[in-house]
Design an enzyme around this catalytic site. Structure first.
Site, PDB file in Angstrom:
ATOM      1  N   TYR A 161      31.419  20.562  49.340  1.00 56.67           N
ATOM      2  CA  TYR A 161      30.332  21.527  49.077  1.00 56.67           C
ATOM      3  C   TYR A 161      30.627  22.325  47.808  1.00 56.67           C
ATOM      4  O   TYR A 161      29.792  22.425  46.913  1.00 56.67           O
ATOM      5  CB  TYR A 161      30.166  22.453  50.283  1.00 56.67           C
ATOM      6  CG  TYR A 161      28.984  23.402  50.179  1.00 56.67           C
ATOM      7  CD1 TYR A 161      27.686  22.944  50.392  1.00 56.67           C
ATOM      8  CD2 TYR A 161      29.165  24.740  49.859  1.00 56.67           C
ATOM      9  CE1 TYR A 161      26.601  23.813  50.295  1.00 56.67           C
ATOM     10  CE2 TYR A 161      28.086  25.614  49.769  1.00 56.67           C
ATOM     11  CZ  TYR A 161      26.802  25.147  49.983  1.00 56.67           C
ATOM     12  OH  TYR A 161      25.720  26.011  49.884  1.00 56.67           O
ATOM     13  N   ASN A 186      16.312  22.738  45.808  1.00 60.40           N
ATOM     14  CA  ASN A 186      16.886  23.626  46.827  1.00 60.40           C
ATOM     15  C   ASN A 186      17.648  22.875  47.912  1.00 60.40           C
ATOM     16  O   ASN A 186      18.615  23.405  48.451  1.00 60.40           O
ATOM     17  CB  ASN A 186      15.739  24.448  47.446  1.00 60.40           C
ATOM     18  CG  ASN A 186      16.118  25.047  48.782  1.00 60.40           C
ATOM     19  OD1 ASN A 186      16.839  26.044  48.857  1.00 60.40           O
ATOM     20  ND2 ASN A 186      15.663  24.417  49.874  1.00 60.40           N
TER      21      ASN A 186
HETATM   22  N1  LIG Z   1      22.138  29.683  53.603  1.00 56.38           N
HETATM   23  C1  LIG Z   1      23.087  30.070  52.769  1.00 56.38           C
HETATM   24  O1  LIG Z   1      23.913  30.958  53.086  1.00 56.38           O
HETATM   25  C2  LIG Z   1      23.188  29.482  51.400  1.00 56.38           C
HETATM   26  C3  LIG Z   1      24.033  30.113  50.483  1.00 56.38           C
HETATM   27  C4  LIG Z   1      24.154  29.584  49.211  1.00 56.38           C
HETATM   28  C5  LIG Z   1      23.425  28.473  48.856  1.00 56.38           C
HETATM   29  N2  LIG Z   1      22.612  27.872  49.757  1.00 56.38           N
HETATM   30  C6  LIG Z   1      21.892  26.678  49.341  1.00 56.38           C
HETATM   31  O2  LIG Z   1      20.514  26.865  49.582  1.00 56.38           O
HETATM   32  C7  LIG Z   1      19.906  25.600  49.819  1.00 56.38           C
HETATM   33  C8  LIG Z   1      19.055  25.664  51.082  1.00 56.38           C
HETATM   34  O3  LIG Z   1      19.920  25.967  52.152  1.00 56.38           O
HETATM   35  P1  LIG Z   1      19.419  26.561  53.542  1.00 56.38           P
HETATM   36  O4  LIG Z   1      20.421  27.573  53.940  1.00 56.38           O
HETATM   37  O5  LIG Z   1      17.980  26.921  53.473  1.00 56.38           O
HETATM   38  O6  LIG Z   1      19.655  25.280  54.477  1.00 56.38           O
HETATM   39  P2  LIG Z   1      18.855  24.718  55.750  1.00 56.38           P
HETATM   40  O7  LIG Z   1      18.164  25.803  56.460  1.00 56.38           O
HETATM   41  O8  LIG Z   1      19.853  23.885  56.476  1.00 56.38           O
HETATM   42  O9  LIG Z   1      17.737  23.781  55.073  1.00 56.38           O
HETATM   43  C9  LIG Z   1      18.132  22.659  54.338  1.00 56.38           C
HETATM   44  C10 LIG Z   1      16.907  21.945  53.804  1.00 56.38           C
HETATM   45  O10 LIG Z   1      17.372  20.772  53.087  1.00 56.38           O
HETATM   46  C11 LIG Z   1      16.686  19.643  53.612  1.00 56.38           C
HETATM   47  N3  LIG Z   1      17.539  18.454  53.617  1.00 56.38           N
HETATM   48  C12 LIG Z   1      18.770  18.310  54.171  1.00 56.38           C
HETATM   49  N4  LIG Z   1      19.181  17.043  54.050  1.00 56.38           N
HETATM   50  C13 LIG Z   1      18.185  16.372  53.403  1.00 56.38           C
HETATM   51  C14 LIG Z   1      18.006  15.030  53.018  1.00 56.38           C
HETATM   52  N5  LIG Z   1      18.931  14.092  53.262  1.00 56.38           N
HETATM   53  N6  LIG Z   1      16.853  14.686  52.395  1.00 56.38           N
HETATM   54  C15 LIG Z   1      15.897  15.611  52.167  1.00 56.38           C
HETATM   55  N7  LIG Z   1      16.006  16.900  52.506  1.00 56.38           N
HETATM   56  C16 LIG Z   1      17.137  17.276  53.128  1.00 56.38           C
HETATM   57  C17 LIG Z   1      16.316  20.022  55.039  1.00 56.38           C
HETATM   58  O11 LIG Z   1      15.163  19.303  55.445  1.00 56.38           O
HETATM   59  P3  LIG Z   1      15.147  18.088  56.500  1.00 56.38           P
HETATM   60  O12 LIG Z   1      16.226  18.337  57.498  1.00 56.38           O
HETATM   61  O13 LIG Z   1      13.759  18.126  57.041  1.00 56.38           O
HETATM   62  O14 LIG Z   1      15.390  16.869  55.663  1.00 56.38           O
HETATM   63  C18 LIG Z   1      15.977  21.494  54.898  1.00 56.38           C
HETATM   64  O15 LIG Z   1      14.633  21.655  54.513  1.00 56.38           O
HETATM   65  C19 LIG Z   1      21.049  24.583  49.878  1.00 56.38           C
HETATM   66  O16 LIG Z   1      21.186  23.938  48.644  1.00 56.38           O
HETATM   67  C20 LIG Z   1      22.268  25.446  50.132  1.00 56.38           C
HETATM   68  O17 LIG Z   1      23.456  24.858  49.639  1.00 56.38           O
HETATM   69  C21 LIG Z   1      22.470  28.356  51.033  1.00 56.38           C
END
Ligand SMILES: NC(=O)c1ccc[n+]([C@@H]2O[C@H](COP(=O)([O-])OP(=O)(O)OC[C@H]3O[C@@H](n4cnc5c(N)ncnc54)[C@H](OP(=O)(O)O)[C@@H]3O)[C@@H](O)[C@H]2O)c1
Length: 237
Positions: free
Chosen positions: A138, A73
């Protein structure tokens, strides 16, 4: 049930960790140790695994066995801009959003193959369906992930290992909070996570893109001649 969730400290991964901790042990991978420990206080089944996914050597040192479900994720996006991304930023994003996934699965898939069972879930994005000129790395990372998921699903089918690729639209998390543009069909976090869990738990699901209306608009867009697609996309560049 043993589950690994990357990016489990907050957002989509954080909610998935809370859900799966009710069903078994969750290895919660992220950098923010404090936040992971807070989640562990809420449910002892959450086991913090502090790892920076942009450091592939760190990922390759992780050790797991008897994993039933892995949810890849974790992901980052860069600020939307029609600029040519500096290589260092491009590489970091690709390591987190794509390369670390293969490094992690290398630690898990051989054991799943031996046990002839397991489920691998990818959180991709609708951003991989139409590649925006303002989010070059991205979109490219998510399109690479879509290809990877399709190959892996068919490669591992004979081992009874299921691969599900999930392509969400916009969901309210820290990732989208920094976007300063209109996000069509923006969804609440709990609604998005509910849909993801339903897809993961459906026996025969292979791919799940949502919200459907947004997905179909993008699919229809993809059927237009390239020259028309480009004319529209260049308005955003
Ligand atoms: N939100 C949306 O609209 C959306 C839409 C489509 C797809 N997605 C996908 O869904 C997934 C989760 O997104 P989200 O929206 O939940 O994002 P988020 O709230 O920004 O959370 C991102 C997560 O990834 C972790 N992360 C980031 N950099 C990291 C690193 N270098 N090493 C380890 N962990 C890391 C962060 O943890 P730490 O900061 O603690 O490391 C956090 O737990 C992503 O792949 C995103 O592309 C999101």
């Amino acid at each position: 049930m043993n589950v690994i969730i990357t990016g489990a400290s907050r957002g989509i991964g954080g909610e998935l960790a809370k859900h799966y901790a009710k069903k078994g042990k969750v290895y919660a991978v992220a950098r923010d140790e404090k936040r992971l420990k807070e989640l562990q206080k809420e449910n002892k089944n959450i086991i913090p695994i502090v790892c920076n996914l942009s450091n592939i050597d760190e990922v390759r040192k992780l050790k797991f066995s008897d994993i039933d479900l892995v949810i890849c994720n974790a992901g980052i996006s860069l600020p939307h801009a029609p600029d040519f991304t500096p290589y260092v930023e491009f590489e970091k994003l690709f390591k987190i959003n794509f390369l670390s996934i293969h490094a992690l699965l290398e630690r898990i898939v051989p054991d799943m193959q031996k046990r002839k069972k397991g489920k691998i879930v990818f959180i991709s994005s609708l951003a991989g369906v139409v590649a925006s000129p303002t989010s070059l790395p991205y979109s490219a990372s998510k399109r690479a992930l879509n290809s990877y998921a399709q190959s892996l699903r068919n490669m591992l089918a004979k081992y009874n290992i299921k691969v599900i690729n999930i392509l969400p639209g916009f969901i309210k998390t820290d990732l989208t909070a920094k976007n300063d543009f209109y996000m069509p069909f923006l969804m609440e976090l709990d609604e998005g996570v509910k849909r993801i869990i339903t897809a993961i738990e459906k026996e025969k699901k292979k791919e799940y893109a949502f919200p459907k209306r947004f997905y179909y608009i993008l699919k229809i867009f993809n059927m237009l001649p390239i020259s028309i697609q480009d004319k529209i996309l260049q308005k955003f560049a």
